[in-house]
Structure formats: C-alpha cells, structure tokens
Write an enzyme that holds these catalytic residues in place. Sequence first.
Site, short mmCIF file in Angstrom:
data_model
loop_
_atom_site.label_atom_id
_atom_site.label_comp_id
_atom_site.label_asym_id
_atom_site.label_seq_id
_atom_site.Cartn_x
_atom_site.Cartn_y
_atom_site.Cartn_z
N LYS A 9 -41.62 62.06 0.99
CA LYS A 9 -41.86 62.09 -0.28
C LYS A 9 -43.04 63.32 -0.95
O LYS A 9 -42.62 63.65 -2.09
CB LYS A 9 -42.56 60.68 -0.90
CG LYS A 9 -44.01 60.64 -0.54
CD LYS A 9 -44.66 59.22 -1.11
CE LYS A 9 -45.72 58.90 -0.41
NZ LYS A 9 -46.92 59.79 -0.56
N ARG A 83 -49.85 53.07 -5.84
CA ARG A 83 -49.71 52.46 -4.55
C ARG A 83 -49.69 50.96 -4.53
O ARG A 83 -49.34 50.38 -3.53
CB ARG A 83 -50.68 52.94 -3.68
CG ARG A 83 -50.19 53.08 -2.18
CD ARG A 83 -50.53 54.60 -1.93
NE ARG A 83 -50.52 54.95 -0.47
CZ ARG A 83 -50.41 56.38 -0.08
NH1 ARG A 83 -50.40 57.37 -1.15
NH2 ARG A 83 -50.76 56.70 1.02
N ARG A 117 -44.92 63.43 16.10
CA ARG A 117 -45.62 64.51 15.96
C ARG A 117 -46.61 64.86 16.89
O ARG A 117 -47.27 63.97 17.52
CB ARG A 117 -46.40 64.10 14.53
CG ARG A 117 -45.40 64.57 13.32
CD ARG A 117 -46.05 63.86 12.13
NE ARG A 117 -47.57 64.26 11.87
CZ ARG A 117 -47.98 65.19 11.11
NH1 ARG A 117 -47.04 65.81 10.10
NH2 ARG A 117 -49.37 65.14 10.92
N ARG A 153 -52.06 62.52 17.37
CA ARG A 153 -53.21 62.03 16.28
C ARG A 153 -53.42 60.68 16.65
O ARG A 153 -52.52 59.91 16.70
CB ARG A 153 -53.01 62.63 14.71
CG ARG A 153 -53.70 63.74 14.23
CD ARG A 153 -53.11 64.02 12.82
NE ARG A 153 -53.40 63.11 12.14
CZ ARG A 153 -53.06 62.96 10.95
NH1 ARG A 153 -52.89 64.21 10.38
NH2 ARG A 153 -53.42 61.87 10.08
N ARG A 164 -49.79 50.70 8.92
CA ARG A 164 -49.50 51.65 7.73
C ARG A 164 -48.07 51.30 6.95
O ARG A 164 -47.95 51.09 5.73
CB ARG A 164 -49.34 53.17 7.69
CG ARG A 164 -51.24 53.27 7.38
CD ARG A 164 -51.44 54.87 7.40
NE ARG A 164 -51.81 55.09 8.83
CZ ARG A 164 -51.46 56.38 9.51
NH1 ARG A 164 -50.99 57.21 8.92
NH2 ARG A 164 -51.78 56.67 10.72
P1 AMP Z 1 -51.37 60.22 1.32
O1 AMP Z 1 -51.22 61.60 1.71
O2 AMP Z 1 -50.53 59.88 0.15
O3 AMP Z 1 -50.51 59.52 2.45
O4 AMP Z 1 -52.67 59.55 1.22
C1 AMP Z 1 -53.76 59.66 2.28
C2 AMP Z 1 -54.85 58.39 2.09
O5 AMP Z 1 -55.32 58.60 0.92
C3 AMP Z 1 -54.09 57.05 2.10
O6 AMP Z 1 -53.92 56.60 3.40
C4 AMP Z 1 -55.23 56.50 1.28
O7 AMP Z 1 -56.22 56.03 2.34
C5 AMP Z 1 -55.33 57.21 0.25
N1 AMP Z 1 -54.88 57.30 -0.69
C6 AMP Z 1 -54.08 58.38 -1.50
N2 AMP Z 1 -53.51 57.55 -2.34
C7 AMP Z 1 -54.06 56.30 -2.96
C8 AMP Z 1 -53.96 55.30 -3.83
N3 AMP Z 1 -52.90 55.70 -4.94
N4 AMP Z 1 -54.47 54.12 -3.60
C9 AMP Z 1 -55.29 53.92 -2.50
N5 AMP Z 1 -55.46 54.82 -1.62
C10 AMP Z 1 -54.91 56.00 -1.68
#
Ligand code: AMP
Length: 208
Positions: A9, A83, A117, A153, A164
Amino acid sequence: MIGVQASGKGTQAKLLAEKLKIPHISTGDIFRSLDDESELGKKVNEFMERGELVPDDIVMEVVKERLKKDDVREGAIADGFPRNIDQAKRLDEFWTVETVVHIKITDEEAIKRITGRRICTNTECNAIYNVNTSPIPTTEGMCDKCGSDLKQREDETEEAVKERIQTFHDETEPVIEHYKAKGVVIEVDGMGEIAEVQKRILVKLNID
Ligand code: AMP
C-alpha cells in the site's frame, strides 16, 4: 489506500500520488520523522516499538495539522490512516474520503513477504533483501553489496507479524466496511508485481 502490512500500500500510494500530482500523506512516515527527543516523539515511539497502534487522539491531531496545509487543496493520498473505526468517524467530520483503495493479499502472502525480509547489519549499508520474493541474496545470509551479515528484524518474526495481521483484521477491516456502506471502496488484487498492481489500480480508478 488501505491494506495489510506488506500489501504494497505504501508503494502504491506513492506511485498514485506522483501520478495525480497530489501529496502522499503517511502517518507512519510522519511518526518516524518526529524528533526522538521531543515529548511527542518519545510517546509515539513507545507504541511503535511495541507494534501497537498510536492512540487516536495523537493520530488525529497530527492528521488534522497536516490536512490544514495548502498543498492538499486538490486532495491527497492517505496511507496508514484511518486505521480504526474511531479514526474514520473523526476524519469524516472534517474531510471527505472520495475513494478507498483496498489492496488485498492473503495473510499467507503477507507472512511470506515480511518474514522473508533480511536487512544488512552494516548500518552504513542498510541494504534490504527478501529470501521469499526478491532481491534474493546471492550467498545465503550475506550482503551482496558489502559482504556483511544479514539479519531479520525483531518485529518481523512470524509471531510478531501474525499479531499485526490480527490487528488489521480486528481494527482496520471495520474501516473498510464503514466506507463500503458509503459505496466508495474499490478492491484491488495486490498479488503480483508492483507495476501490475499499479495498472489494476489505475484501471479501476479510470486514470490513463
Ligand atoms: P506504517 O508505516 O503505516 O506501518 O505505520 C508504522 C507504525 O506507526 C504503526 O505500527 C503504528 O504504531 C503507527 N501508526 C501509523 N499510522 C497509524 C494510525 N493511523 N493509527 C495508529 N497508529 C499508527
């Protein structure tokens, strides 16, 4: 743009934003760019390090600030938010979500992509490989670029990844249902090459 971790995405959001010449806004990127020493940065890191969602109040504050900027007048591609259902409802109060692109991959594919990865342990190099997809390192466990060891990682072990993915099913799928009820969701098959998936998105969005 909505999709489970490793659905592509982020990549697709960037490509679409470039194509449409509108900003790509990723809450994950915003959080990662915060100063680690700042009050907000410290708080956000606590959640991110545990692989948990950052609290909604913080997310909405950050999103609201970003969407006040002039460059979003013609729209933006949102990547990583809303989210959960609470964020979606709060976003709807001050922003019109025109289209939701849901990039679909199976849980098995997500697990395969993430657990495959490997990153270079040399912090000056940081090359990234994938033993299940590509690029596959020529010699197992060794970086093609600098010869250092490769490692997985800690948050990309099968157990962490499954957790997740479950969060996606529990928290984010209701967001898709919320927008389906408004008739704005487009489903796209996320299996295959980046260019192929991009083409599917453009076709469904009627973009040349
Ligand atoms: P991402 O790069 O979108 O996978 O986001 C990395 C991390 O940032 C996630 O695992 C969350 O801890 C936090 N995060 C990003 N966007 C959100 C959101 N809309 N709501 C809550 N946590 C977020």
